[in-house]
Design an enzyme around this catalytic site. Structure first.
Site, PDB file in Angstrom:
ATOM      1  CG  ASN A  72      -1.726   1.218   1.408  1.00 43.94           C
ATOM      2  OD1 ASN A  72      -1.828   2.036   0.488  1.00 43.94           O
ATOM      3  ND2 ASN A  72      -2.328   1.382   2.580  1.00 43.94           N
ATOM      4  CD1 TRP A  73       3.294   0.868  -3.026  1.00 42.80           C
ATOM      5  CD2 TRP A  73       3.538   2.213  -4.805  1.00 42.80           C
ATOM      6  NE1 TRP A  73       3.959   0.165  -3.988  1.00 42.80           N
ATOM      7  CE2 TRP A  73       4.129   0.969  -5.086  1.00 42.80           C
ATOM      8  CE3 TRP A  73       3.565   3.215  -5.784  1.00 42.80           C
ATOM      9  CZ2 TRP A  73       4.747   0.692  -6.316  1.00 42.80           C
ATOM     10  CZ3 TRP A  73       4.170   2.948  -7.011  1.00 42.80           C
ATOM     11  CH2 TRP A  73       4.767   1.695  -7.260  1.00 42.80           C
ATOM     12  CE  LYS A  74      -0.208   3.359   4.664  1.00 37.65           C
ATOM     13  NZ  LYS A  74      -0.195   3.475   6.129  1.00 37.65           N
ATOM     14  CD  GLU A  99      -3.042   5.674   6.562  1.00 41.88           C
ATOM     15  OE1 GLU A  99      -3.011   5.694   5.319  1.00 41.88           O
ATOM     16  OE2 GLU A  99      -2.122   5.188   7.258  1.00 41.88           O
ATOM     17  CD  GLU A 140      -3.480  -2.351   7.188  1.00 39.25           C
ATOM     18  OE1 GLU A 140      -2.434  -2.662   6.600  1.00 39.25           O
ATOM     19  OE2 GLU A 140      -4.046  -1.252   7.012  1.00 39.25           O
ATOM     20  N   GLY A 151       2.775  -1.077   4.281  1.00 37.06           N
ATOM     21  CA  GLY A 151       2.801   0.349   3.965  1.00 37.06           C
ATOM     22  C   GLY A 151       4.221   0.808   3.707  1.00 37.06           C
ATOM     23  N   GLY A 152       4.833   1.414   4.716  1.00 40.59           N
ATOM     24  CA  GLY A 152       6.165   2.016   4.577  1.00 40.59           C
ATOM     25  C   GLY A 152       7.189   1.120   3.889  1.00 40.59           C
TER      26      GLY A 152
HETATM   27  P1  PGA Z   1       2.746   0.478   7.646  1.00 47.54           P
HETATM   28  O1  PGA Z   1       1.274   0.645   7.003  1.00 47.54           O
HETATM   29  O2  PGA Z   1       3.292  -0.830   7.127  1.00 47.54           O
HETATM   30  O3  PGA Z   1       3.499   1.665   7.183  1.00 47.54           O
HETATM   31  O4  PGA Z   1       2.542   0.439   9.133  1.00 47.54           O
HETATM   32  C1  PGA Z   1       0.423  -0.442   6.786  1.00 47.54           C
HETATM   33  C2  PGA Z   1      -0.851   0.031   6.150  1.00 47.54           C
HETATM   34  O5  PGA Z   1      -1.353   1.097   6.569  1.00 47.54           O
HETATM   35  O6  PGA Z   1      -1.407  -0.596   5.236  1.00 47.54           O
END
Ligand code: PGA
Length: 249
Positions: free
Chosen positions: A9-11, A98, A167, A233-234
Site C-alpha cells: 500500500n503505497w499510500k 486512514e 491492521e 505500507g512504509g
Molecule cells: P505500515 O502501514 O506498514 O506503514 O505500518 C500499513 C498500512 O497502513 O497498510
C-alpha cells in the site's frame, strides 16, 4: 490451501517517475519470491493506467487504494470502480483506517463501496482494526466484529472473492508491531466470525496482517496459522524490503 498474498500500500507517496522505478525494481526481483505467493501493489490513482500492462506481464496484481461509493455522476474528484476496472485494476483496498479516520468512512459508506467494487469485478482488500484506546479498553473484539458486518451481509458468492486485512491502528506507521500471538488471536477471531456466517468458505479467505510489517518481523508473523500474508505500507516503498518480506514464505 489458502492463497499467500503480500500487498504493498503505497499510500500518497511517489511521483509517477518514482513509482515507475519502484515497479521496475520489484519486477526485477520478483523471481526471488516463490511462485505460490501473490504480489500486489497499490500505487496512487494517477499511476494505475500506465503501470497496468507492465505489472500484468510480470504477474503482479494491481490494486487501487480506494474507490467511490457511487457508480458515476456529479461527484467531483472521485474515481469509480468502473473506471478502475476499465484500466485493468484487479484489486481495491477498502476501509483502510486512514480512510475511516480522515475521510469519515463508516460501515454505511463501505457497504456501498464494497458492493460497487464487486459489481465491477474488483477484488476488495477489506481492512479492519482497532485503535489503541479500544484495545486498552478491551473493546477490540467488539470493534472488529462491528467492522466485519460489511462482509457478513454479502452473498456467499461475493464473500468468496474478498481478502481481509487486519491492521491494528496503533501499529500503522508507528514502528510498533502486533506480536505474532496478538496477530494470530485476532486473525482466528476474524475467521471464526466469518465462518459463523459463511461456514467452511471462511477457511479459504486470505487474512493479511498490516502494521509496521518489515523484513525483520514478517517471518514470525506470517508463520502463524491464520496469517496469510501482509498489507505493507512504509516497507513497500523500497523494492528490497517488499521483496524480502514476500520471501519469508
Ligand atoms: P505500515 O502501514 O506498514 O506503514 O505500518 C500499513 C498500512 O497502513 O497498510
Amino acid at each position: 490451501m489458502r492463497k499467500k498474498i503480500v500487498a504493498g500500500n503505497w499510500k500518497m507517496n511517489t511521483t509517477f517517475a518514482e513509482g515507475e522505478a519502484l515497479v521496475k525494481a520489484i519486477i526485477a526481483k520478483k523471481g526471488e519470491v516463490k511462485n505460490d505467493v501473490t504480489l500486489v501493489v497499490a500505487p496512487p490513482f494517477t499511476h494505475l493506467t500506465c503501470l497496468a500492462e507492465e505489472l500484468e506481464k510480470a504477474g503482479i496484481g494491481l490494486s487501487a487504494q480506494n474507490c467511490a461509493e457511487h457508480e458515476s455522476g456529479a461527484y467531483t474528484g472521485e474515481v469509480s470502480a468502473k473506471m478502475l476496472a476499465s484500466v485493468d485494476v484487479k484489486y481495491c483496498i477498502l476501509g483502510h483506517s486512514e480512510r475511516r479516520e480522515y475521510y469519515g468512512e463508516t460501515n454505511a459508506t463501505l457497504t456501498k463501496k464494497i458492493d460497487v467494487a464487486l459489481k465491477y469485478g474488483l477484488i476488495p482488500i477489506f481492512c479492519v482494526g482497532e485503535k489503541l484506546d479500544e484495545r486498552e479498553a478491551n473493546r477490540h473484539f467488539d470493534v472488529i466484529n462491528a467492522q466485519l458486518e460489511v462482509l457478513t451481509r454479502l452473498s456467499a458468492e461475493d464473500f468468496g472473492k474478498v481478502i481481509v486485512a487486519y491492521e491494528p491502528v496503533w501499529a500503522i506507521g508507528t514502528g510498533k508491531t502486533a506480536t505474532s500471538a496478538q496477530a494470530q488471536e485476532i486473525h482466528t477471531f476474524i475467521r471464526k466470525a466469518l465462518a459463523a456466517k459463511f461456514g467452511a468458505a471462511a477457511e479459504q479467505t486470505p487474512i493479511l496482517y498490516g502494521g509496521s510489517c518489515k523484513p525483520s518481523n514478517a517471518a514470525e508473523i506470517f508463520a502463524q496459522p491464520d496469517v496469510d500474508g501482509g498489507l505493507i505500507g512504509g516497507a513497500s516503498l523500497a523494492a528490497d524490503d517488499f521483496i524480502a518480506i514476500a520471501k519469508v514464505f
